[in-house]
Design an enzyme around this catalytic site. Structure first.
Site, PDB file in Angstrom:
ATOM      1  N   ALA A  14       0.835  -1.213   0.000  1.00 28.34           N
ATOM      2  CA  ALA A  14       0.000   0.000   0.000  1.00 28.34           C
ATOM      3  C   ALA A  14       0.863   1.254   0.000  1.00 28.34           C
ATOM      4  CB  ALA A  14      -0.923   0.004   1.220  1.00 28.34           C
ATOM      5  N   GLY A  15       2.138   1.091   0.388  1.00 31.85           N
ATOM      6  CA  GLY A  15       3.050   2.242   0.421  1.00 31.85           C
ATOM      7  C   GLY A  15       3.384   2.701   1.832  1.00 31.85           C
ATOM      8  N   LEU A  18       6.950   4.292   1.993  1.00 29.81           N
ATOM      9  CA  LEU A  18       6.998   5.588   1.313  1.00 29.81           C
ATOM     10  C   LEU A  18       6.363   6.661   2.192  1.00 29.81           C
ATOM     11  CD1 LEU A  18       7.557   7.324  -1.211  1.00 29.81           C
ATOM     12  CD2 LEU A  18       5.278   6.676  -2.033  1.00 29.81           C
ATOM     13  N   LYS A  38      11.087  -0.969  12.211  1.00 29.27           N
ATOM     14  CA  LYS A  38      10.276  -1.969  11.512  1.00 29.27           C
ATOM     15  C   LYS A  38      10.597  -3.287  12.215  1.00 29.27           C
ATOM     16  CE  LYS A  38       8.932  -3.686   6.953  1.00 29.27           C
ATOM     17  NZ  LYS A  38       7.523  -3.271   6.950  1.00 29.27           N
ATOM     18  N   GLY A 118       4.417  -1.420  10.479  1.00 24.23           N
ATOM     19  CA  GLY A 118       3.952  -2.800  10.482  1.00 24.23           C
ATOM     20  C   GLY A 118       4.425  -3.548   9.247  1.00 24.23           C
ATOM     21  N   LEU A 208       4.290   8.681  -7.953  1.00 24.69           N
ATOM     22  CA  LEU A 208       5.561   9.382  -8.138  1.00 24.69           C
ATOM     23  C   LEU A 208       6.509   8.594  -9.030  1.00 24.69           C
ATOM     24  CD1 LEU A 208       6.166  10.415  -4.395  1.00 24.69           C
ATOM     25  CD2 LEU A 208       5.331  11.879  -6.245  1.00 24.69           C
TER      26      LEU A 208
END
Length: 226
Positions: A14-15, A18, A38, A118, A208
């Site tokens: 889902a990004g 980013l 993370k 996550g 992007l």
């Protein structure tokens, strides 16, 4: 004590990274000290330094405080599959208490703004009885939801938010990340999400060509988080 948030996604890819790096860069630009972790990452690659995950490396680069890689990504799994399956293949076990311990170690470092990213979606299993959502509950963090903008994202977003609320955690905000540049009726889908999600939209990231945190930070508004 600084602000801390759990970054969740509507799905894998889902990004989250980013958006997380974009939020970190936005906080850095305001002169805040930033940290990220993370706790578990699958799909790591063997390097001369050991297993490394590309998302965790991006978080490590984007945050203002310096931490060794092993603190940023304490559980690094090589197979690019669901973490509990990857761990089982390697004869390892994943537990909420273990991951929470790693996170608390990072939280002891002074910072103004800390993100915990996550893996996959909200209900990704860690073992037969626990999911990664249990980590956010254990740490009692507000959640930022990254909505991967593609066909079906409204259902994914609303179901995830229902689950977050059922788990008793506040939704601090959400970010629309345009992962499908050819999504039909994008504007109408975005407007529906703004209307239905009971939290502020922190950013609308277009598709992007150069997808990196510095570029994504241009589309973030973190005022409500601070």
């Amino acid at each position: 004590m600084g602000k801390k948030y759990f970054i969740a996604g509507t799905d894998t890819d889902a990004g989250k990274t980013l958006v997380a790096t974009g939020l970190l860069e936005a906080a850095n630009q305001q002169g805040l000290t930033t940290l990220a972790i993370k706790p578990v990452a699958a799909g790591c690659e063997q390097t001369a330094e050991g297993l490394r995950n590309s998302d965790a490396l991006l978080l490590q680069q984007a945050m203002s405080q310096k931490l060794p890689y092993e603190q940023v990504n304490p559980v690094a799994l090589e197979p690019a599959i669901a973490p509990h399956i990857a761990a089982a293949q390697l004869g390892k076990s994943l537990r909420v208490t273990q991951l929470a311990g790693y996170c608390r170690g990072v939280m002891m470092q002074p910072s103004d703004f800390l993100l915990i990213e996550g893996a996959g979606g909200w209900r990704v299993p860690l073992n037969r009885t626990e999911t990664l959502a249990g980590l956010a509950k254990e740490l009692n963090t507000a959640v930022i939801l990254v909505v991967g903008m593609k066909l079906g994202c409204i259902n994914h977003a609303l179901l995830t938010i229902e689950a977050i609320q059922r788990d008793g955690l506040p939704l601090a905000g959400w970010v629309a990340n345009r992962i499908d540049p050819n999504m039909s009726c994008y504007a109408e889908n975005f407007a529906t999400l703004v209307d239905l999600i009971p939290a502020p939209c922190l950013g609308e990231v277009p598709h992007l060509a150069e997808a990196n945190g510095k570029e994504a930070s241009r589309y973030m508004d973190i005022a409500s988080l601070l």
